[in-house]
Design a protein around this motif. Structure first.
Motif, PDB file in Angstrom:
ATOM      1  N   PRO A 173       0.803  -1.230   0.000  1.00 16.46           N
ATOM      2  CA  PRO A 173       0.000   0.000   0.000  1.00 16.46           C
ATOM      3  C   PRO A 173       0.832   1.275   0.000  1.00 16.46           C
ATOM      4  CG  PRO A 173       0.156  -0.836   2.228  1.00 16.46           C
ATOM      5  CD  PRO A 173       0.915  -1.814   1.358  1.00 16.46           C
ATOM      6  N   HIS A 174       2.104   1.171  -0.289  1.00 17.95           N
ATOM      7  CA  HIS A 174       2.996   2.325  -0.202  1.00 17.95           C
ATOM      8  C   HIS A 174       3.996   2.271  -1.359  1.00 17.95           C
ATOM      9  CE1 HIS A 174       5.889  -0.657   1.152  1.00 17.95           C
ATOM     10  NE2 HIS A 174       5.029  -1.026   2.083  1.00 17.95           N
ATOM     11  N   PRO A 175       4.747   3.331  -1.605  1.00 19.45           N
ATOM     12  CA  PRO A 175       5.778   3.285  -2.649  1.00 19.45           C
ATOM     13  C   PRO A 175       6.779   2.159  -2.388  1.00 19.45           C
ATOM     14  CG  PRO A 175       5.402   5.546  -1.957  1.00 19.45           C
ATOM     15  CD  PRO A 175       4.632   4.680  -0.997  1.00 19.45           C
ATOM     16  N   VAL A 176       7.265   1.565  -3.475  1.00 21.13           N
ATOM     17  CA  VAL A 176       8.216   0.462  -3.365  1.00 21.13           C
ATOM     18  C   VAL A 176       9.603   1.031  -3.079  1.00 21.13           C
ATOM     19  CG1 VAL A 176       9.284  -1.493  -4.534  1.00 21.13           C
ATOM     20  CG2 VAL A 176       6.883  -0.943  -4.961  1.00 21.13           C
ATOM     21  N   ALA A 177      10.237   0.540  -2.019  1.00 21.04           N
ATOM     22  CA  ALA A 177      11.593   0.965  -1.680  1.00 21.04           C
ATOM     23  C   ALA A 177      12.600   0.238  -2.572  1.00 21.04           C
ATOM     24  CB  ALA A 177      11.888   0.662  -0.213  1.00 21.04           C
ATOM     25  N   VAL A 178      13.591   0.975  -3.078  1.00 23.28           N
ATOM     26  CA  VAL A 178      14.648   0.405  -3.915  1.00 23.28           C
ATOM     27  C   VAL A 178      15.949   0.450  -3.117  1.00 23.28           C
ATOM     28  CG1 VAL A 178      15.877   0.527  -6.111  1.00 23.28           C
ATOM     29  CG2 VAL A 178      13.474   1.247  -5.980  1.00 23.28           C
ATOM     30  N   LEU A 179      16.534  -0.722  -2.874  1.00 24.44           N
ATOM     31  CA  LEU A 179      17.733  -0.842  -2.054  1.00 24.44           C
ATOM     32  C   LEU A 179      18.904  -1.301  -2.906  1.00 24.44           C
ATOM     33  CD1 LEU A 179      16.219  -2.718   1.050  1.00 24.44           C
ATOM     34  CD2 LEU A 179      16.244  -0.254   0.572  1.00 24.44           C
ATOM     35  N   ASP A 180      20.097  -0.769  -2.591  1.00 20.09           N
ATOM     36  CA  ASP A 180      21.295  -1.202  -3.317  1.00 20.09           C
ATOM     37  C   ASP A 180      21.845  -2.487  -2.704  1.00 20.09           C
ATOM     38  OD1 ASP A 180      22.622  -0.493  -0.998  1.00 20.09           O
ATOM     39  OD2 ASP A 180      23.526   1.330  -1.835  1.00 20.09           O
ATOM     40  N   GLY A 181      23.031  -2.907  -3.172  1.00 25.59           N
ATOM     41  CA  GLY A 181      23.611  -4.162  -2.694  1.00 25.59           C
ATOM     42  C   GLY A 181      23.918  -4.164  -1.210  1.00 25.59           C
ATOM     43  N   GLY A 182      24.105  -2.990  -0.629  1.00 31.77           N
ATOM     44  CA  GLY A 182      24.347  -2.885   0.805  1.00 31.77           C
ATOM     45  C   GLY A 182      23.095  -2.642   1.605  1.00 31.77           C
ATOM     46  N   HIS A 183      21.936  -2.863   0.989  1.00 22.46           N
ATOM     47  CA  HIS A 183      20.626  -2.683   1.620  1.00 22.46           C
ATOM     48  C   HIS A 183      20.398  -1.233   2.045  1.00 22.46           C
ATOM     49  CE1 HIS A 183      19.924  -7.000   1.585  1.00 22.46           C
ATOM     50  NE2 HIS A 183      21.138  -7.157   2.065  1.00 22.46           N
ATOM     51  N   LYS A 184      21.016  -0.313   1.321  1.00 23.38           N
ATOM     52  CA  LYS A 184      20.817   1.117   1.577  1.00 23.38           C
ATOM     53  C   LYS A 184      19.753   1.640   0.619  1.00 23.38           C
ATOM     54  CE  LYS A 184      23.199   5.579   1.470  1.00 23.38           C
ATOM     55  NZ  LYS A 184      24.495   6.268   1.177  1.00 23.38           N
ATOM     56  N   LEU A 185      18.852   2.465   1.144  1.00 24.40           N
ATOM     57  CA  LEU A 185      17.794   3.039   0.316  1.00 24.40           C
ATOM     58  C   LEU A 185      18.384   3.991  -0.716  1.00 24.40           C
ATOM     59  CD1 LEU A 185      14.673   3.401  -0.068  1.00 24.40           C
ATOM     60  CD2 LEU A 185      14.893   5.422   1.396  1.00 24.40           C
ATOM     61  N   VAL A 186      18.091   3.735  -2.003  1.00 27.65           N
ATOM     62  CA  VAL A 186      18.577   4.614  -3.068  1.00 27.65           C
ATOM     63  C   VAL A 186      17.440   5.302  -3.813  1.00 27.65           C
ATOM     64  CG1 VAL A 186      20.757   3.409  -3.409  1.00 27.65           C
ATOM     65  CG2 VAL A 186      18.718   2.646  -4.660  1.00 27.65           C
ATOM     66  N   GLY A 187      16.194   4.902  -3.543  1.00 30.48           N
ATOM     67  CA  GLY A 187      15.061   5.539  -4.200  1.00 30.48           C
ATOM     68  C   GLY A 187      13.773   4.839  -3.843  1.00 30.48           C
ATOM     69  N   VAL A 188      12.658   5.437  -4.260  1.00 25.39           N
ATOM     70  CA  VAL A 188      11.354   4.807  -4.102  1.00 25.39           C
ATOM     71  C   VAL A 188      10.585   4.961  -5.401  1.00 25.39           C
ATOM     72  CG1 VAL A 188      11.249   5.233  -1.612  1.00 25.39           C
ATOM     73  CG2 VAL A 188      10.258   6.905  -3.196  1.00 25.39           C
ATOM     74  N   VAL A 189       9.599   4.082  -5.590  1.00 26.07           N
ATOM     75  CA  VAL A 189       8.777   4.120  -6.799  1.00 26.07           C
ATOM     76  C   VAL A 189       7.308   4.145  -6.408  1.00 26.07           C
ATOM     77  CG1 VAL A 189       8.294   3.081  -9.037  1.00 26.07           C
ATOM     78  CG2 VAL A 189      10.542   2.748  -7.983  1.00 26.07           C
ATOM     79  N   PRO A 190       6.662   5.329  -6.451  1.00 23.96           N
ATOM     80  CA  PRO A 190       5.210   5.382  -6.242  1.00 23.96           C
ATOM     81  C   PRO A 190       4.487   4.753  -7.430  1.00 23.96           C
ATOM     82  CG  PRO A 190       6.254   7.554  -5.990  1.00 23.96           C
ATOM     83  CD  PRO A 190       7.255   6.648  -6.626  1.00 23.96           C
ATOM     84  N   ARG A 191       3.279   4.226  -7.169  1.00 29.52           N
ATOM     85  CA  ARG A 191       2.538   3.575  -8.243  1.00 29.52           C
ATOM     86  C   ARG A 191       2.214   4.545  -9.384  1.00 29.52           C
ATOM     87  NH1 ARG A 191      -1.967   0.712  -5.778  1.00 29.52           N
ATOM     88  NH2 ARG A 191      -0.238  -0.594  -5.095  1.00 29.52           N
ATOM     89  N   GLN A 192       1.883   5.792  -9.036  1.00 27.89           N
ATOM     90  CA  GLN A 192       1.562   6.757 -10.091  1.00 27.89           C
ATOM     91  C   GLN A 192       2.742   6.955 -11.033  1.00 27.89           C
ATOM     92  OE1 GLN A 192       1.008   7.115  -6.924  1.00 27.89           O
ATOM     93  NE2 GLN A 192      -1.009   8.019  -6.480  1.00 27.89           N
ATOM     94  N   ARG A 193       3.955   6.857 -10.483  1.00 28.42           N
ATOM     95  CA  ARG A 193       5.150   7.013 -11.320  1.00 28.42           C
ATOM     96  C   ARG A 193       5.283   5.858 -12.305  1.00 28.42           C
ATOM     97  NH1 ARG A 193       9.437  10.401 -10.689  1.00 28.42           N
ATOM     98  NH2 ARG A 193      11.460   9.772 -11.555  1.00 28.42           N
ATOM     99  N   LEU A 194       4.960   4.664 -11.844  1.00 27.56           N
ATOM    100  CA  LEU A 194       5.012   3.503 -12.738  1.00 27.56           C
ATOM    101  C   LEU A 194       4.060   3.684 -13.911  1.00 27.56           C
ATOM    102  CD1 LEU A 194       5.067   0.516 -10.222  1.00 27.56           C
ATOM    103  CD2 LEU A 194       6.905   1.176 -11.761  1.00 27.56           C
ATOM    104  N   VAL A 195       2.819   4.053 -13.603  1.00 27.87           N
ATOM    105  CA  VAL A 195       1.831   4.206 -14.658  1.00 27.87           C
ATOM    106  C   VAL A 195       2.207   5.353 -15.578  1.00 27.87           C
ATOM    107  CG1 VAL A 195      -0.612   4.572 -15.159  1.00 27.87           C
ATOM    108  CG2 VAL A 195       0.062   3.222 -13.171  1.00 27.87           C
TER     109      VAL A 195
END
Length: 359
Positions: A312-334
């Motif tokens: 129910p929330h934006p998807v978190a994008v993590l790098d190889g070190g499990h550090k947050l590098v970005g998020v993807v809201p659903r509206q952005r995908l569409v």
């Protein structure tokens, strides 16, 4: 890491006074002006590099100059101007004998039409390049057999070419190139004569081989979807010139001009884009929401849509070190699919209702 292949300001002009035609092109003349004088500029000021282990795709419509460009890379056509360097060696400065030696040992070519010898067995066809090199028969048959096995033709060595399907014949052509253990493979519309399903199988085969062998490959195609699927980087040609070079995502998201934009308008973006291409990087750690399901920058777009539909929330994008590098809201995908025709996308979620590109 230095480039394995370098093309610098390549020109190829057919017709009268080609050197004079190159001077005119450098001064701003176009193809049409030269054609009126009986001269054809096939390639104009083409420059690019290919890194070790990279699949570099050159794509364009018929007549764009892509096959002429390919033939200058191994000396089958002599450039009117410019240089080609392979592992630092200037191929344009070599004699005919030296070029033949390079083609026999270092650069292999896979043609659109299979070019198999009908009177030779599959094994003999695969071993042909090694025979040209003077490799003893036992050794060349062993290496050719290994190459056939890599290409999924184990057990067909004693068959004749006319006993094989078109896709299998093309695999023999690929095995012939691999058997020589050449450092560079040049592939000229190698899959375009095949039926769509067989063509897809050959693309899969090439990508699987590349994961193991890490060859340096220059692949020519007129099919944008094939270019997007195979290429680590893509050069788009028009009227003899390279008009844009970049990754599939670069070209899809940042077309250099109206021509490239029109070329890519029918591409299925969901097959090309990844989370790294569409994520919002201007976020803080507490903006990611619950990280129970996350993505990496390499997560394919379709998989990203499936994750988005489950949370129910934006998807978190993590790098190889499990550090947050970005998020993807659903509206952005569409929004990234908004220019494509069609109804619901994989990102639609009954839980949240229908989301449009205007959201």
């Amino acid at each position: 890491m230095s480039a394995r292949l370098e093309a610098q300001h390549l020109y190829k002009v057919f017709g009268r006074r080609p050197d004079e035609a190159v001077d005119r092109l450098r001064e701003g003349a176009d193809r049409q002006e030269l054609r009126a004088d009986g001269t054809t500029a096939a390639v104009i000021d083409a420059s690019f590099t290919v890194e070790p282990g990279e699949i570099f795709v050159v794509m364009g419509l018929s007549g764009s100059g892509k096959s002429t460009l390919l033939r200058m890379l191994n000396g089958l056509l002599e450039p009117t101007a410019g240089t080609v360097r392979f592992d630092g060696q200037d191929l344009t400065a070599l004699s005919g004998r030296e070029l033949r030696e390079v083609r026999a040992r270092k650069i292999s070519m896979v043609f659109q039409h299979f070019a198999l010898f009908p009177h030779r067995s599959v094994l003999e066809n695969a071993a042909y390049g090694l025979a040209v090199q003077g490799v003893p028969r036992a050794e060349r048959e062993r290496r050719a057999g290994e190459a056939l096995a890599l290409c999924g033709l184990d057990g067909w060595a004693r068959s004749w070419p006319d006993e094989l399907s078109g896709g299998m014949q093309q695999r023999v052509g690929l095995a012939r190139a691999l058997a020589t253990d050449a450092d560079l493979l040049l592939m000229d519309e190698s899959f375009s004569a095949l039926d769509p399903l067989i063509r897809r199988d050959m693309q899969d085969q090439l990508l699987e081989l590349q994961r193991t062998l890490r060859k340096t490959i220059v692949f020519i195609t007129h099919d944008l979807n094939e270019a997007m699927r195979l290429g680590d980087r893509i050069a788009v040609m028009r009227d003899g010139r390279i008009v844009q070079t970049g990754s599939a995502e670069d070209i899809l998201l940042r077309p250099a001009n109206d021509y490239v934009a029109s070329f890519i308008q029918d591409v299925d973006r969901s097959r090309v884009l990844t989370a790294g291409a569409v994520m919002d990087t201007g976020v803080r750690g507490d903006e990611a929401g619950c990280a129970c399901e996350t993505a990496t920058p390499d997560t394919p777009f379709t998989e990203l849509c499936a994750i988005s539909a489950r949370v129910p929330h934006p998807v978190a994008v993590l790098d190889g070190g499990h550090k947050l590098v970005g998020v993807v809201p659903r509206q952005r995908l569409v929004g990234f699919l908004g220019d494509q025709e069609g109804g619901a996308t994989p990102c639609d979620s009954p839980r949240e209702g229908t989301v449009t590109a205007d959201a």
